[in-house]
Design an enzyme around this catalytic site. Structure first.
Site, PDB file in Angstrom:
ATOM      1  N   CYS A  23      10.055   5.663  13.853  1.00 39.87           N
ATOM      2  CA  CYS A  23       9.103   4.704  13.280  1.00 39.87           C
ATOM      3  C   CYS A  23       7.946   5.381  12.550  1.00 39.87           C
ATOM      4  O   CYS A  23       7.448   4.865  11.562  1.00 39.87           O
ATOM      5  CB  CYS A  23       8.542   3.803  14.374  1.00 39.87           C
ATOM      6  SG  CYS A  23       9.784   2.703  15.093  1.00 39.87           S
ATOM      7  N   HIS A  68      10.275  -8.832   1.183  1.00 42.96           N
ATOM      8  CA  HIS A  68      10.895  -7.819   0.330  1.00 42.96           C
ATOM      9  C   HIS A  68       9.845  -6.927  -0.315  1.00 42.96           C
ATOM     10  O   HIS A  68       9.947  -6.550  -1.485  1.00 42.96           O
ATOM     11  CB  HIS A  68      11.822  -8.454  -0.716  1.00 42.96           C
ATOM     12  CG  HIS A  68      13.112  -8.914  -0.117  1.00 42.96           C
ATOM     13  ND1 HIS A  68      13.203 -10.074   0.615  1.00 42.96           N
ATOM     14  CD2 HIS A  68      14.343  -8.358  -0.115  1.00 42.96           C
ATOM     15  CE1 HIS A  68      14.442 -10.222   1.033  1.00 42.96           C
ATOM     16  NE2 HIS A  68      15.166  -9.185   0.616  1.00 42.96           N
ATOM     17  N   GLU A 136       8.715  -8.712  15.434  1.00 41.31           N
ATOM     18  CA  GLU A 136       9.238  -7.599  14.652  1.00 41.31           C
ATOM     19  C   GLU A 136      10.742  -7.444  14.877  1.00 41.31           C
ATOM     20  O   GLU A 136      11.479  -7.043  13.979  1.00 41.31           O
ATOM     21  CB  GLU A 136       8.507  -6.305  15.023  1.00 41.31           C
ATOM     22  CG  GLU A 136       8.866  -5.146  14.131  1.00 41.31           C
ATOM     23  CD  GLU A 136       7.994  -3.940  14.388  1.00 41.31           C
ATOM     24  OE1 GLU A 136       6.952  -3.825  13.716  1.00 41.31           O
ATOM     25  OE2 GLU A 136       8.360  -3.128  15.267  1.00 41.31           O
TER      26      GLU A 136
END
Length: 193
Positions: A23, A68, A136
């Site tokens: 991450c 996006h 998430e």
């Protein structure tokens, strides 16, 4: 009474400084779900806390800004920031690392500012943002309340330092939406739903 509206967006980020190597060192994406929770002790003329249709205007557009797009922390490496902007038409610049926790705080502040600038015309009273939940993953989420969003302990988030790419702005019904939110310009609710 509390009401909830669900929004979704796809977004890419890097969360610097987190414990997980994947991450913090690699750009990656998530399919986010955002729950917007409003509360009031009153009902409007339609016997609603807040008409869900009203959320399809500025609120949906602000949340959709992340779709996006690449979420970029303005404290990241300068070369990385410039590369992301050069290779993505859709990006959002944030004054905080784009963790799930910070997303919930940022979105809370954005929508709270918009709600406070909204002139209600259908008998809405006492409507306030209860919290923002950002999923998430299917199993992990963060929930921010007012005390979290406005917390100096967690770090002040100046709304004016949030930036949107031109392509994100072009997707709004009003390309000056963010400047109007920041200035506290009044939004008429409903404008036309």
């Amino acid at each position: 009474m509390i009401i909830r509206k669900l929004f979704k967006f796809e977004n890419a980020h890097v969360v610097r400084g987190c414990s997980t190597q994947r991450c913090r060192a690699s750009i990656h994406g998530h399919s986010y779900k955002v729950e917007v929770l409003f509360e009031s002790k009153y009902l409007d003329h339609g016997q609603m806390v807040y008409d869900f249709g009203l959320m399809k205007q500025g609120m949906k557009e602000l949340i959709d800004s992340f779709d996006h797009a690449v979420a970029i922390w303005d404290g990241d490496d300068g070369e990385y920031i410039e590369a992301m902007k050069a290779h993505s038409n859709r990006w959002v610049m944030l004054p905080v690392s784009p963790s799930c926790e910070q997303f919930s705080r940022v979105i809370f502040l954005m929508l709270d500012q918009l709600l406070q600038s909204t002139q209600m015309i259908n008998g809405e009273r006492g409507v306030k943002l209860n919290s923002i939940i950002v999923h998430e993953t299917e199993t992990g989420y963060a929930q921010a309340f007012s005390e979290d969003a406005y917390s100096d302990v967690m770090g002040n988030i100046p709304l004016a330092s949030i930036g949107f790419s031109d392509e994100v702005r072009q997707g709004w019904s009003d390309s000056g939406l963010w400047e109007k939110v920041l200035s506290g310009e009044k939004f008429l609710n409903p404008a036309t739903v």
